[in-house]
Design an enzyme around this catalytic site. Structure first.
Site, PDB file in Angstrom:
ATOM      1  CD  GLU A 112      -0.269  -5.288  10.472  1.00 21.24           C
ATOM      2  OE1 GLU A 112      -0.291  -3.957  10.117  1.00 21.24           O
ATOM      3  OE2 GLU A 112      -1.372  -5.857  10.358  1.00 21.24           O
ATOM      4  CG  ASP A 125      -7.948  -0.963 -23.423  1.00 26.13           C
ATOM      5  OD1 ASP A 125      -8.925  -1.337 -23.752  1.00 26.13           O
ATOM      6  OD2 ASP A 125      -6.912  -1.675 -22.968  1.00 26.13           O
ATOM      7  NE  ARG A 162      -6.696  -5.918 -21.228  1.00 25.05           N
ATOM      8  CZ  ARG A 162      -6.671  -4.901 -21.976  1.00 25.05           C
ATOM      9  NH1 ARG A 162      -5.766  -4.115 -21.716  1.00 25.05           N
ATOM     10  NH2 ARG A 162      -7.689  -4.570 -22.673  1.00 25.05           N
ATOM     11  N   PRO A 209       0.854  -1.089   0.214  1.00 25.51           N
ATOM     12  CG  PRO A 209      -0.267  -1.355   2.185  1.00 25.51           C
ATOM     13  CD  PRO A 209       0.498  -2.053   1.251  1.00 25.51           C
TER      14      PRO A 209
HETATM   15  C1  JQB Z   1       0.566  -6.967   3.744  1.00 21.68           C
HETATM   16  C2  JQB Z   1      -0.504  -5.817   2.222  1.00 21.68           C
HETATM   17  C3  JQB Z   1      -0.979  -4.526   0.015  1.00 21.68           C
HETATM   18  C4  JQB Z   1       0.821  -6.112   0.165  1.00 21.68           C
HETATM   19  C5  JQB Z   1      -1.070  -3.283  -2.932  1.00 21.68           C
HETATM   20  C6  JQB Z   1      -3.012  -2.075  -1.867  1.00 21.68           C
HETATM   21  O1  JQB Z   1       0.691  -3.845   4.001  1.00 21.68           O
HETATM   22  C7  JQB Z   1      -0.251  -3.609   5.219  1.00 21.68           C
HETATM   23  N1  JQB Z   1       0.296  -2.632   6.107  1.00 21.68           N
HETATM   24  C8  JQB Z   1      -0.775  -2.434   7.039  1.00 21.68           C
HETATM   25  C9  JQB Z   1      -1.724  -3.131   7.125  1.00 21.68           C
HETATM   26  C10 JQB Z   1      -1.942  -4.292   6.577  1.00 21.68           C
HETATM   27  C11 JQB Z   1      -1.087  -4.523   5.419  1.00 21.68           C
HETATM   28  C12 JQB Z   1      -1.488  -5.823   4.585  1.00 21.68           C
HETATM   29  N2  JQB Z   1      -0.525  -6.196   3.438  1.00 21.68           N
HETATM   30  C13 JQB Z   1       1.134  -7.139   2.306  1.00 21.68           C
HETATM   31  C14 JQB Z   1       0.589  -6.469   1.332  1.00 21.68           C
HETATM   32  C15 JQB Z   1      -1.533  -4.805   1.498  1.00 21.68           C
HETATM   33  C16 JQB Z   1      -0.241  -5.269  -0.338  1.00 21.68           C
HETATM   34  C17 JQB Z   1      -2.081  -3.460  -0.484  1.00 21.68           C
HETATM   35  C18 JQB Z   1      -1.813  -2.881  -2.027  1.00 21.68           C
HETATM   36  N3  JQB Z   1      -0.470  -3.372  -3.771  1.00 21.68           N
HETATM   37  N4  JQB Z   1      -3.501  -1.932  -0.595  1.00 21.68           N
HETATM   38  N5  JQB Z   1      -3.068  -3.030   0.184  1.00 21.68           N
HETATM   39  N6  JQB Z   1      -3.339  -1.115  -3.078  1.00 21.68           N
END
Ligand code: JQB
Length: 262
Positions: A116, A173, A158, A89
């Site tokens: 996490e 697209d 794709r 994220p």
């Molecule tokens: C654990 C992920 C995403 C990978 C993308 C997106 O990372 C975190 N941090 C805090 C709380 C929970 C998590 C959960 N988590 C690995 C992981 C979340 C990707 C992710 C992502 N790409 N949202 N979340 N856009």
């Protein structure tokens, strides 16, 4: 293109056997290999997580299995190095432009975190061996990187020559470079011409290609103004003809300049 996916949930990727991607794999255009991270653990419980230094909620993925997994997966290729994709994220936004660039790579490796996230030294270590991109598919929090990996793999696959049936489609697209700027797609219709009291707009049946193109642009402008005002605001003024400006002005009068998204 070769794609390796490292995850504690290999079963999550069953959809990659289906449809376009399944066919591309069967035909040899795409070589996708799944790897269970736990096969690089050495304790009785196949532990991949531990408590976070500094305290705080949840667990963090341990670096050792990841180090061994990355070494093993990237070993069998001589001088070739893959690009490592880390969905997170906190990553750089994944966009169509990124999908285009990734589709030109011969080899991608995806590391799917859970809990996490992955001990940050793993990304730092990997970056000493290969190009690394931390990518985010959007501003919401998922439970792990698997679904983000599916999204990125589909968007990239794709675009590969021979994967999409119709080579034209990808170029047209929304968000494709050279498509209708950064406008979203307008409505689409197929047969029958009358369905449950709704008719297909008559211009689409007219055979007048100029009128069809103008109507499609009008509808794309209307929908973009309604759903994506920030895309609208980013269109350079010299990309809008007088008719465009008229359509946009009308769209703004319908809902007001601010509350368009809802
Ligand atoms: C654990 C992920 C995403 C990978 C993308 C997106 O990372 C975190 N941090 C805090 C709380 C929970 C998590 C959960 N988590 C690995 C992981 C979340 C990707 C992710 C992502 N790409 N949202 N979340 N856009």
């Amino acid at each position: 293109m070769r794609i390796d996916i490292i995850t504690i949930f290999p079963d999550y990727f069953a959809p990659l056997d289906l449809s376009l991607i399944g066919k591309a794999r069967a035909s040899g255009l795409l070589d996708i290999r799944m790897h269970d991270l736990r096969s690089w653990t050495h304790d009785r419980h196949n532990t991949v997580d531990d408590t976070p230094y500094g305290g705080g909620p949840g667990m963090v993925m341990k670096p050792e299995p990841w180090g061994e997994a990355l070494d093993a997966v990237t070993a069998d290729a001589g001088p070739n190095v893959p690009r490592l994709i880390l969905p997170t994220p906190s990553g750089v936004p994944f966009t169509q432009e990124r999908a285009d660039r990734l589709s030109a790579e011969p080899w991608l490796v995806f590391a799917c975190g859970r809990y996490e996230g992955i001990d940050s030294r793993v990304a730092a270590y990997a970056a000493q061996q290969m190009p690394v991109e931390e990518l985010s598919i959007g501003d919401y929090v998922l439970a792990g990187g698997e679904s983000a990996t599916l999204v990125i793999v589909e968007a990239v696959a794709r675009l590969l020559p021979g994967v999409l049936g119709n080579a034209e489609s990808a170029a047209q697209d929304s968000f494709a470079p050279g498509a209708m700027e950064n406008l979203v797609e307008g409505p689409v219709y197929t047969k029958p011409v009358l369905w449950r009291g709704q008719e297909v707009p008559s211009v689409l049946l007219s055979g007048n290609h100029g009128a069809v193109e103008r109507w499609r642009r009008d509808e794309a402008l209307r929908k973009t103004a309604r759903n994506r005002p920030e895309l609208m605001a980013a269109i350079p003024a010299d990309h809008l003809d007088r008719r465009d400006q008229e359509v946009i002005r009308e769209a703004r009068l319908q809902t007001g300049p601010e509350s368009m998204a809802d």
